[in-house]
Design a protein around this motif. Structure first.
Motif, PDB file in Angstrom:
ATOM      1  N   LEU A 238       0.828  -1.211   0.000  1.00  0.00           N
ATOM      2  CA  LEU A 238       0.000   0.000   0.000  1.00  0.00           C
ATOM      3  C   LEU A 238       0.860   1.258   0.000  1.00  0.00           C
ATOM      4  N   ILE A 239       1.869   1.270   0.863  1.00  0.00           N
ATOM      5  CA  ILE A 239       2.734   2.446   0.968  1.00  0.00           C
ATOM      6  C   ILE A 239       3.477   2.695  -0.338  1.00  0.00           C
ATOM      7  N   ASN A 240       3.916   1.626  -1.003  1.00  0.00           N
ATOM      8  CA  ASN A 240       4.612   1.774  -2.287  1.00  0.00           C
ATOM      9  C   ASN A 240       3.705   2.369  -3.367  1.00  0.00           C
ATOM     10  N   ASN A 241       2.399   2.344  -3.099  1.00  0.00           N
ATOM     11  CA  ASN A 241       1.441   2.964  -4.015  1.00  0.00           C
ATOM     12  C   ASN A 241       0.896   4.266  -3.445  1.00  0.00           C
ATOM     13  N   ASP A 242       1.684   4.857  -2.529  1.00  0.00           N
ATOM     14  CA  ASP A 242       1.328   6.147  -1.930  1.00  0.00           C
ATOM     15  C   ASP A 242      -0.001   6.113  -1.191  1.00  0.00           C
ATOM     16  N   ILE A 243      -0.292   4.960  -0.590  1.00  0.00           N
ATOM     17  CA  ILE A 243      -1.504   4.799   0.212  1.00  0.00           C
ATOM     18  C   ILE A 243      -1.083   4.498   1.642  1.00  0.00           C
ATOM     19  N   GLN A 244      -1.463   5.352   2.568  1.00  0.00           N
ATOM     20  CA  GLN A 244      -1.106   5.164   3.968  1.00  0.00           C
ATOM     21  C   GLN A 244      -2.136   4.273   4.651  1.00  0.00           C
ATOM     22  N   PRO A 245      -1.753   3.061   5.059  1.00  0.00           N
ATOM     23  CA  PRO A 245      -2.725   2.177   5.715  1.00  0.00           C
ATOM     24  C   PRO A 245      -3.079   2.663   7.114  1.00  0.00           C
ATOM     25  N   PRO A 246      -4.365   2.814   7.425  1.00  0.00           N
ATOM     26  CA  PRO A 246      -4.771   3.228   8.776  1.00  0.00           C
ATOM     27  C   PRO A 246      -4.433   2.138   9.789  1.00  0.00           C
ATOM     28  N   ALA A 247      -4.232   2.536  11.030  1.00  0.00           N
ATOM     29  CA  ALA A 247      -3.900   1.567  12.074  1.00  0.00           C
ATOM     30  C   ALA A 247      -4.489   2.012  13.400  1.00  0.00           C
ATOM     31  N   SER A 248      -4.693   1.029  14.289  1.00  0.00           N
ATOM     32  CA  SER A 248      -5.213   1.314  15.625  1.00  0.00           C
ATOM     33  C   SER A 248      -4.059   1.564  16.582  1.00  0.00           C
ATOM     34  N   SER A 249      -4.281   2.423  17.572  1.00  0.00           N
ATOM     35  CA  SER A 249      -3.245   2.718  18.559  1.00  0.00           C
ATOM     36  C   SER A 249      -3.490   1.984  19.874  1.00  0.00           C
ATOM     37  N   ASP A 250      -4.524   1.169  19.947  1.00  0.00           N
ATOM     38  CA  ASP A 250      -4.874   0.480  21.187  1.00  0.00           C
ATOM     39  C   ASP A 250      -3.833  -0.593  21.518  1.00  0.00           C
ATOM     40  N   VAL A 251      -3.348  -0.599  22.756  1.00  0.00           N
ATOM     41  CA  VAL A 251      -2.350  -1.581  23.189  1.00  0.00           C
ATOM     42  C   VAL A 251      -2.942  -2.987  23.197  1.00  0.00           C
ATOM     43  N   SER A 252      -4.180  -3.112  23.594  1.00  0.00           N
ATOM     44  CA  SER A 252      -4.977  -4.346  23.492  1.00  0.00           C
ATOM     45  C   SER A 252      -4.773  -5.362  24.607  1.00  0.00           C
ATOM     46  N   ILE A 253      -3.524  -5.641  24.994  1.00  0.00           N
ATOM     47  CA  ILE A 253      -3.261  -6.734  25.925  1.00  0.00           C
ATOM     48  C   ILE A 253      -2.650  -6.190  27.221  1.00  0.00           C
ATOM     49  N   THR A 254      -3.149  -6.665  28.355  1.00  0.00           N
ATOM     50  CA  THR A 254      -2.580  -6.284  29.647  1.00  0.00           C
ATOM     51  C   THR A 254      -1.356  -7.147  29.946  1.00  0.00           C
ATOM     52  N   ASN A 255      -0.808  -7.019  31.137  1.00  0.00           N
ATOM     53  CA  ASN A 255       0.376  -7.796  31.519  1.00  0.00           C
ATOM     54  C   ASN A 255       0.040  -9.097  32.237  1.00  0.00           C
ATOM     55  N   SER A 256      -1.222  -9.467  32.293  1.00  0.00           N
ATOM     56  CA  SER A 256      -1.619 -10.690  32.994  1.00  0.00           C
ATOM     57  C   SER A 256      -1.023 -11.929  32.329  1.00  0.00           C
ATOM     58  N   THR A 257      -0.574 -12.864  33.151  1.00  0.00           N
ATOM     59  CA  THR A 257      -0.051 -14.144  32.645  1.00  0.00           C
ATOM     60  C   THR A 257      -0.910 -15.322  33.091  1.00  0.00           C
ATOM     61  N   THR A 258      -2.041 -15.030  33.725  1.00  0.00           N
ATOM     62  CA  THR A 258      -2.962 -16.087  34.158  1.00  0.00           C
ATOM     63  C   THR A 258      -3.874 -16.468  33.002  1.00  0.00           C
ATOM     64  N   PRO A 259      -3.913 -17.751  32.623  1.00  0.00           N
ATOM     65  CA  PRO A 259      -4.715 -18.140  31.455  1.00  0.00           C
ATOM     66  C   PRO A 259      -6.222 -18.096  31.719  1.00  0.00           C
ATOM     67  N   PRO A 260      -6.973 -17.309  30.939  1.00  0.00           N
ATOM     68  CA  PRO A 260      -8.432 -17.321  31.074  1.00  0.00           C
ATOM     69  C   PRO A 260      -9.066 -18.483  30.310  1.00  0.00           C
ATOM     70  N   PHE A 261      -8.347 -18.995  29.304  1.00  0.00           N
ATOM     71  CA  PHE A 261      -8.887 -20.066  28.463  1.00  0.00           C
ATOM     72  C   PHE A 261      -7.920 -21.251  28.433  1.00  0.00           C
ATOM     73  N   SER A 262      -8.470 -22.413  28.177  1.00  0.00           N
ATOM     74  CA  SER A 262      -7.638 -23.611  28.071  1.00  0.00           C
ATOM     75  C   SER A 262      -6.807 -23.572  26.796  1.00  0.00           C
ATOM     76  N   ASP A 263      -5.687 -24.285  26.796  1.00  0.00           N
ATOM     77  CA  ASP A 263      -4.869 -24.383  25.584  1.00  0.00           C
ATOM     78  C   ASP A 263      -5.659 -25.056  24.466  1.00  0.00           C
ATOM     79  N   LYS A 264      -6.529 -25.974  24.821  1.00  0.00           N
ATOM     80  CA  LYS A 264      -7.383 -26.628  23.827  1.00  0.00           C
ATOM     81  C   LYS A 264      -8.229 -25.601  23.084  1.00  0.00           C
ATOM     82  N   LEU A 265      -8.853 -24.693  23.822  1.00  0.00           N
ATOM     83  CA  LEU A 265      -9.674 -23.647  23.210  1.00  0.00           C
ATOM     84  C   LEU A 265      -8.817 -22.701  22.381  1.00  0.00           C
ATOM     85  N   ASN A 266      -7.666 -22.318  22.914  1.00  0.00           N
ATOM     86  CA  ASN A 266      -6.805 -21.365  22.216  1.00  0.00           C
ATOM     87  C   ASN A 266      -6.291 -21.907  20.889  1.00  0.00           C
ATOM     88  N   LEU A 267      -5.899 -23.164  20.869  1.00  0.00           N
ATOM     89  CA  LEU A 267      -5.402 -23.751  19.621  1.00  0.00           C
ATOM     90  C   LEU A 267      -6.524 -23.870  18.597  1.00  0.00           C
TER      91      LEU A 267
END
Length: 340
Positions: A238-267
């Motif tokens: 996109l940039i090579n075609n002079d088009i600036q791709p929009p993007a979100s500034s939200d960090v999205s993820i906290t620092n928690s390391t406690t799993p809310p979901f099982s690995d089975k669900l995540n995979l």
């Protein structure tokens, strides 16, 4: 009445099985969101989504029971969800996630409808398509109201219609760097696939951050790296075609390391997104007319396929991969009979 006694076809059975698996996953994820979401508008969207999944599970369970077919195990609050886990995602990410999964649902329901013949099954999926359309509309409105809806790039309006007058229009490779400009169809797919990979990157990273399993962590980090690389490729185009791709500034993820979901669900979750991604790439390759874009989508799709294959192997190794309904293995029956 005669049609109601007609047995489900293999495609109808595949559709209701897939729908059950997806909604049971969604119900777990939305339960966790509802436990931690703080913004009341976003909570309303999350509650609406949860209610849809819960209703779908009830209806699909009734279909399985009426047909005398075992109900899938899917994902449950008892085995795949830890509501005591601290908040892992920001409210803004929750809303963006719901909006993204609504898009995935729209594609899935339209596919399920086209594969179904029986009236009651078609009606169920047509209703689901309408509900998912409402969900996409509602979540989009809230994203827009909060200034979080990421719009596709703008271009100048055309002043006339035109026709392709040379086969060079399809060229995407040039030693002089004079590839033809992107058209709107190509821009739209590059933008969409950028956005889906951004979501995938953040989800994979959050799953790696919270998983206690080293192999799962490694696979999730690999998925995050793949998504980041694909984002870079699409945005560079996109940039090579002079088009600036929009993007979100939200960090999205906290620092928690406690799993809310099982690995089975995540995979399973990442496998679902990988399948959707490969479908998006196939559509984009077919719609794009520059040959460099087609080749990019094909090679990147192969990379996702290999990643999904390794994820499937990991699920099998840990006994997490639920098998869809299948045909009877006659060879297995014969061998079992001979051993008796």
């Amino acid at each position: 009445m005669a049609e109601s006694r007609t047995k489900l076809t293999s495609s109808e059975l595949a559709s209701i099985w897939s729908g059950y698996m997806n909604d049971s996953l969604s119900k777990c994820v939305l339960s966790y969101f509802l436990k931690h979401v703080e913004d009341e508008e976003i909570r309303s969207v999350a509650q609406f989504t949860y209610d849809l999944s819960a209703t779908h599970i009830e209806k699909l369970t009734a279909i399985f029971q009426n047909e005398g077919i075992p109900t899938p195990t899917g994902f449950t609050k008892e085995h795949d969800l830890n509501l005591n886990a601290p908040k892992l995602y920001t409210d803004m990410f929750m809303l963006s996630y719901i909006n993204h999964m609504a898009k995935v649902g729209l594609l899935a329901y339209s596919s399920f409808i086209s594969m179904s013949a029986r009236k009651d099954i078609r009606s169920y999926f047509m209703e689901g398509l309408q509900e998912t359309s409402d969900l996409y509309d509602n979540s989009s409105e809230v994203l827009l109201s909060k200034g979080l809806f990421i719009r596709a790039p703008y271009i100048a309006y055309p002043t006339r219609t035109d026709f392709v007058d040379s086969r060079k229009y399809f060229n995407g490779f040039s030693s002089l760097g004079k590839e033809r400009p992107l058209n709107t169809v190509e821009i739209s797919h590059l933008f969409m696939n950028t956005q889906t990979n951004v979501i995938g990157t953040k989800l994979a990273l959050s799953f790696a951050q919270t998983s206690p399993n080293k192999q799962v962590q490694k696979w999730m980090l690999r998925g995050s790296d793949i998504s980041k690389k694909h984002v870079q490729i699409f945005t560079k185009t996109l940039i090579n075609n002079d088009i600036q791709p929009p993007a979100s500034s939200d960090v999205s993820i906290t620092n928690s390391t406690t799993p809310p979901f099982s690995d089975k669900l995540n995979l399973f979750h990442m496998s679902l997104l990988s399948s959707a991604g490969m479908g998006n790439y196939a559509t984009a390759a077919a719609a794009s007319q520059r040959n460099d874009l087609m080749i990019n989508y094909e090679r990147l799709s192969l990379e996702i396929a290999r990643y999904a294959k390794d994820g499937g192997d990991l699920m099998v190794k840990n006994g997490w991969l639920e098998q869809p309904p299948g045909t009877i293995d006659k060879q297995k029956i014969i061998k079992t009979k001979d051993s008796e």
